[in-house]
Design an enzyme around this catalytic site. Structure first.
Site, PDB file in Angstrom:
ATOM      1  N   GLY A   1       6.671   7.727   1.269  1.00 49.98           N
ATOM      2  CA  GLY A   1       7.680   7.250   2.229  1.00 49.98           C
ATOM      3  C   GLY A   1       8.381   6.009   1.681  1.00 49.98           C
ATOM      4  O   GLY A   1       9.620   5.941   1.620  1.00 49.98           O
ATOM      5  N   HIS A   2       7.570   5.034   1.244  1.00 50.08           N
ATOM      6  CA  HIS A   2       8.143   3.818   0.656  1.00 50.08           C
ATOM      7  C   HIS A   2       8.949   4.158  -0.602  1.00 50.08           C
ATOM      8  O   HIS A   2      10.028   3.616  -0.838  1.00 50.08           O
ATOM      9  CB  HIS A   2       7.040   2.836   0.253  1.00 50.08           C
ATOM     10  CG  HIS A   2       6.153   2.378   1.381  1.00 50.08           C
ATOM     11  ND1 HIS A   2       4.809   2.649   1.428  1.00 50.08           N
ATOM     12  CD2 HIS A   2       6.426   1.653   2.490  1.00 50.08           C
ATOM     13  CE1 HIS A   2       4.285   2.105   2.513  1.00 50.08           C
ATOM     14  NE2 HIS A   2       5.242   1.499   3.182  1.00 50.08           N
TER      15      HIS A   2
ATOM     16  N   GLY B   1      12.736   3.089   7.183  1.00 47.48           N
ATOM     17  CA  GLY B   1      12.381   4.481   7.443  1.00 47.48           C
ATOM     18  C   GLY B   1      12.519   4.842   8.914  1.00 47.48           C
ATOM     19  O   GLY B   1      12.203   4.034   9.795  1.00 47.48           O
ATOM     20  N   GLN B   2      12.946   6.070   9.154  1.00 50.39           N
ATOM     21  CA  GLN B   2      13.030   6.612  10.512  1.00 50.39           C
ATOM     22  C   GLN B   2      11.637   6.743  11.138  1.00 50.39           C
ATOM     23  O   GLN B   2      11.493   6.844  12.346  1.00 50.39           O
ATOM     24  CB  GLN B   2      13.746   7.980  10.453  1.00 50.39           C
ATOM     25  CG  GLN B   2      13.864   8.735  11.763  1.00 50.39           C
ATOM     26  CD  GLN B   2      14.635   7.972  12.809  1.00 50.39           C
ATOM     27  OE1 GLN B   2      15.474   7.123  12.491  1.00 50.39           O
ATOM     28  NE2 GLN B   2      14.353   8.239  14.071  1.00 50.39           N
ATOM     29  N   LYS B   3      10.613   6.720  10.297  1.00 49.79           N
ATOM     30  CA  LYS B   3       9.222   6.742  10.784  1.00 49.79           C
ATOM     31  C   LYS B   3       9.021   5.678  11.862  1.00 49.79           C
ATOM     32  O   LYS B   3       8.374   5.903  12.867  1.00 49.79           O
ATOM     33  CB  LYS B   3       8.283   6.487   9.591  1.00 49.79           C
ATOM     34  CG  LYS B   3       6.913   5.969   9.906  1.00 49.79           C
ATOM     35  CD  LYS B   3       5.971   7.096  10.152  1.00 49.79           C
ATOM     36  CE  LYS B   3       4.622   6.668  10.669  1.00 49.79           C
ATOM     37  NZ  LYS B   3       4.153   5.363  10.283  1.00 49.79           N
TER      38      LYS B   3
ATOM     39  N   HIS C   1       3.275   4.499  -0.450  1.00 52.16           N
ATOM     40  CA  HIS C   1       3.127   5.959  -0.470  1.00 52.16           C
ATOM     41  C   HIS C   1       4.532   6.538  -0.676  1.00 52.16           C
ATOM     42  O   HIS C   1       5.519   5.782  -0.803  1.00 52.16           O
ATOM     43  CB  HIS C   1       2.475   6.445   0.825  1.00 52.16           C
ATOM     44  CG  HIS C   1       3.111   5.931   2.078  1.00 52.16           C
ATOM     45  ND1 HIS C   1       4.405   6.252   2.448  1.00 52.16           N
ATOM     46  CD2 HIS C   1       2.655   5.082   3.035  1.00 52.16           C
ATOM     47  CE1 HIS C   1       4.703   5.657   3.582  1.00 52.16           C
ATOM     48  NE2 HIS C   1       3.670   4.917   3.956  1.00 52.16           N
TER      49      HIS C   1
ATOM     50  N   TYR D   1       0.865  -1.183   0.000  1.00 53.16           N
ATOM     51  CA  TYR D   1       0.000   0.000   0.000  1.00 53.16           C
ATOM     52  C   TYR D   1       0.901   1.232   0.000  1.00 53.16           C
ATOM     53  O   TYR D   1       0.881   2.062   0.907  1.00 53.16           O
ATOM     54  CB  TYR D   1      -0.973  -0.009   1.188  1.00 53.16           C
ATOM     55  CG  TYR D   1      -2.276   0.682   0.844  1.00 53.16           C
ATOM     56  CD1 TYR D   1      -3.140   0.134  -0.095  1.00 53.16           C
ATOM     57  CD2 TYR D   1      -2.624   1.887   1.426  1.00 53.16           C
ATOM     58  CE1 TYR D   1      -4.317   0.768  -0.443  1.00 53.16           C
ATOM     59  CE2 TYR D   1      -3.799   2.537   1.083  1.00 53.16           C
ATOM     60  CZ  TYR D   1      -4.641   1.966   0.145  1.00 53.16           C
ATOM     61  OH  TYR D   1      -5.809   2.602  -0.199  1.00 53.16           O
TER      62      TYR D   1
ATOM     63  N   SER E   1       1.745   7.274   6.048  1.00 52.59           N
ATOM     64  CA  SER E   1       1.565   5.931   6.596  1.00 52.59           C
ATOM     65  C   SER E   1       0.419   5.261   5.848  1.00 52.59           C
ATOM     66  O   SER E   1      -0.583   5.912   5.525  1.00 52.59           O
ATOM     67  CB  SER E   1       1.201   6.036   8.088  1.00 52.59           C
ATOM     68  OG  SER E   1       0.691   4.793   8.544  1.00 52.59           O
ATOM     69  N   SER E   2       0.585   3.963   5.590  1.00 51.92           N
ATOM     70  CA  SER E   2      -0.511   3.221   4.956  1.00 51.92           C
ATOM     71  C   SER E   2      -1.757   3.294   5.839  1.00 51.92           C
ATOM     72  O   SER E   2      -2.884   3.252   5.349  1.00 51.92           O
ATOM     73  CB  SER E   2      -0.114   1.767   4.737  1.00 51.92           C
ATOM     74  OG  SER E   2       1.136   1.701   4.082  1.00 51.92           O
TER      75      SER E   2
HETATM   76  P1  AMP Z   1       5.520  -0.475   6.210  1.00 49.71           P
HETATM   77  O1  AMP Z   1       5.012  -0.866   4.865  1.00 49.71           O
HETATM   78  O2  AMP Z   1       4.630   0.482   6.929  1.00 49.71           O
HETATM   79  O3  AMP Z   1       5.937  -1.656   7.040  1.00 49.71           O
HETATM   80  O4  AMP Z   1       6.849   0.354   5.942  1.00 49.71           O
HETATM   81  C1  AMP Z   1       7.892  -0.164   5.161  1.00 49.71           C
HETATM   82  C2  AMP Z   1       9.099   0.710   5.323  1.00 49.71           C
HETATM   83  O5  AMP Z   1       8.787   2.040   4.921  1.00 49.71           O
HETATM   84  C3  AMP Z   1       9.576   0.791   6.779  1.00 49.71           C
HETATM   85  O6  AMP Z   1      10.993   0.779   6.822  1.00 49.71           O
HETATM   86  C4  AMP Z   1       9.036   2.128   7.226  1.00 49.71           C
HETATM   87  O7  AMP Z   1       9.775   2.729   8.266  1.00 49.71           O
HETATM   88  C5  AMP Z   1       9.145   2.931   5.948  1.00 49.71           C
HETATM   89  N1  AMP Z   1       8.219   4.066   6.001  1.00 49.71           N
HETATM   90  C6  AMP Z   1       6.900   4.027   6.292  1.00 49.71           C
HETATM   91  N2  AMP Z   1       6.390   5.274   6.319  1.00 49.71           N
HETATM   92  C7  AMP Z   1       7.410   6.116   6.044  1.00 49.71           C
HETATM   93  C8  AMP Z   1       7.527   7.526   5.929  1.00 49.71           C
HETATM   94  N3  AMP Z   1       6.486   8.340   6.105  1.00 49.71           N
HETATM   95  N4  AMP Z   1       8.731   8.048   5.634  1.00 49.71           N
HETATM   96  C9  AMP Z   1       9.822   7.229   5.457  1.00 49.71           C
HETATM   97  N5  AMP Z   1       9.775   5.898   5.552  1.00 49.71           N
HETATM   98  C10 AMP Z   1       8.588   5.337   5.833  1.00 49.71           C
END
Ligand code: AMP
Length: 281
Positions: free
Chosen positions: A36-37, A147-149, A34, A32, A185-186
Site C-alpha cells: 500500500g505504501h 491512501g483511500q484505505k 507494505h 513498517y 495494513s501495518s
Molecule cells: P500509515 O503508515 O498506516 O499511516 O499509512 C501511510 C499512508 O499509506 C496513508 O496515506 C495510508 O492511507 C496509506 N495506506 C495504508 N494502507 C494502505 C493500503 N492498503 N492501500 C493504499 N494505501 C494505504
C-alpha cells in the site's frame, strides 16, 4: 537514497532540489512499509523529480491505551523497500525533533472529524492534521500522497490543505489488498493466524453491500443492518462502527443517492482494523 533525521538537514536538501528546479512529492507514513505504501511511493516517483518518504510514528494521533508503544517499527527494512521504488530521501525525525519541549500549536479540522474514526478515537485527527501540517511546512511538497484505505483521513487532509491555502495537490490512491481481499495494513502484523483468516470478512461484506446497492437497494438502514449481521456472525470480530455516509462530506445517508462511502472499524482481539468502499449510484 539518504536517511535524514533532523529538520535542518531535510530543509537543506529541499532547498537544493528547488534550486535545481525539481518538483517534490511527499509520502507521509508511520513506516513498517507494505505494498500500500509502496504504491504511493511509485506514484510519487512517476509524478515528481524528488520523492520524500516520511516515517514517523506520531504520538499525538494515538489515544491513551492505544498501540503507540507496540506499533511495529523497522527502519532498515523500510529503507530497503523504499529504495527499490526510486525514493530519494527518507525523513525519519525523532519525537523530540517534531515536538520539542513547550510545543503548543495544533491544527483541528472540524465537522469532517466528528463521525467515524473521529468519534471512536477522540483527538486522533487533531494529531494527524497537526503532524501533516508540520510535514507540509518542512518539506513544501508540490504533491502529497495518501491512501483511500484511510478514507476519512484523506478527506480531512484535503480539507485542511484547502482551508489553510496550502499550495500543493493532495492525491488519493486506491486501497491495495492482499490476495484474499484483506486491506494491507501495518497492523495486520498484530493478528493471530485465526484472526488473520477471519479478517477478509470486512472486505467481503463491503463488496456484498456495494453490489446490493448497485442492484437497487437504497435504504442505508437495511444495508447497515445486513453488514452488522454478517460481521457479527464472525465470533472473532467485535464491531466498533459501521457508517454509511456521503463520500464527499461524510454526513449520514438515509436514502442512498450519489457517491456513498461505507466505512467500518472492527476489532479482532486487540487489533482494530478499518476498511471501506465507495459506491457510485
Ligand atoms: P500509515 O503508515 O498506516 O499511516 O499509512 C501511510 C499512508 O499509506 C496513508 O496515506 C495510508 O492511507 C496509506 N495506506 C495504508 N494502507 C494502505 C493500503 N492498503 N492501500 C493504499 N494505501 C494505504
Amino acid at each position: 537514497m539518504e536517511i535524514i533525521h533532523d529538520i535542518a538537514s531535510i530543509k537543506q536538501a529541499i532547498k537544493k532540489a528547488r534550486q535545481a528546479g525539481h518538483t517534490i512529492g511527499l509520502v507521509p507514513t508511520m513506516g513498517y512499509l507494505h505494498e500500500g505504501h509502496l504504491s504511493l511511493l511509485r506514484q510519487a516517483r512517476a509524478d515528481n523529480q524528488l520523492v520524500i518518504l516520511s516515517i514517523f510514528v506520531n504520538p499525538l494521533q494515538f489515544g491513551v491505551g492505544e498501540d503507540y508503544e507496540e506499533y511495529p517499527r523497522d527502519l532498515t527494512g523500510d529503507a530497503a523497500q523504499a529504495e527499490k521504488t526510486g525514493c530519494h530521501i527518507i525523513f525519519a525525525p525523532t519525537v523530540k525533533e517534531m515536538y520539542p519541549q513547550g510545543y503548543n500549536t495544533f491544527v483541528d479540522v472540524e465537522k469532517l472529524t466528528d463521525g467515524l474514526c473521529g468519534a471512536s478515537r477522540p483527538g486522533h485527527f487533531r494529531g494527524v492534521t497537526t503532524v501533516v501540517a508540520k510535514l507540509f511546512n518542512i518539506v513544501t511538497p508540490d504533491r502529497a500522497y495518501f491512501g483511500q484505505k484511510d478514507a476519512q483521513q484523506a478527506l480531512v487532509i484535503q480539507k485542511m490543505a484547502r482551508d489553510l491555502n496550502m499550495d500543493l495537490d493532495v492525491i488519493i490512491m486506491p486501497i491495495i489488498r492482499e490476495d484474499d481481499g484483506q486491506a494491507m495494513s501495518s497492523r495486520n502484523a498484530y493478528l493471530s493466524h485465526e484472526e488473520r483468516k477471519a479478517a477478509p470478512i470486512l472486505n467481503h461484506t463491503l463488496i456484498q453491500a456495494a453490489s446490493q446497492i448497485q442492484t437497487g437497494e437504497r435504504d442505508a438502514t437495511t444495508i447497515r443492518a445486513q453488514i452488522f449481521q454478517a460481521i457479527s456472525a464472525e465470533p472473532l470480530a467485535a464491531i466498533d462502527y459501521i457508517s454509511i455516509v456521503d463520500a464527499t462530506d461524510l454526513t449520514d445517508v438515509i436514502k442512498i443517492k450519489g457517491p456513498t462511502l461505507i466505512a467500518l472499524a472492527v476489532r479482532f482481539g486487540k487489533t482494530r482494523l478499518i476498511d471501506n468502499i465507495i459506491v457510485e449510484v
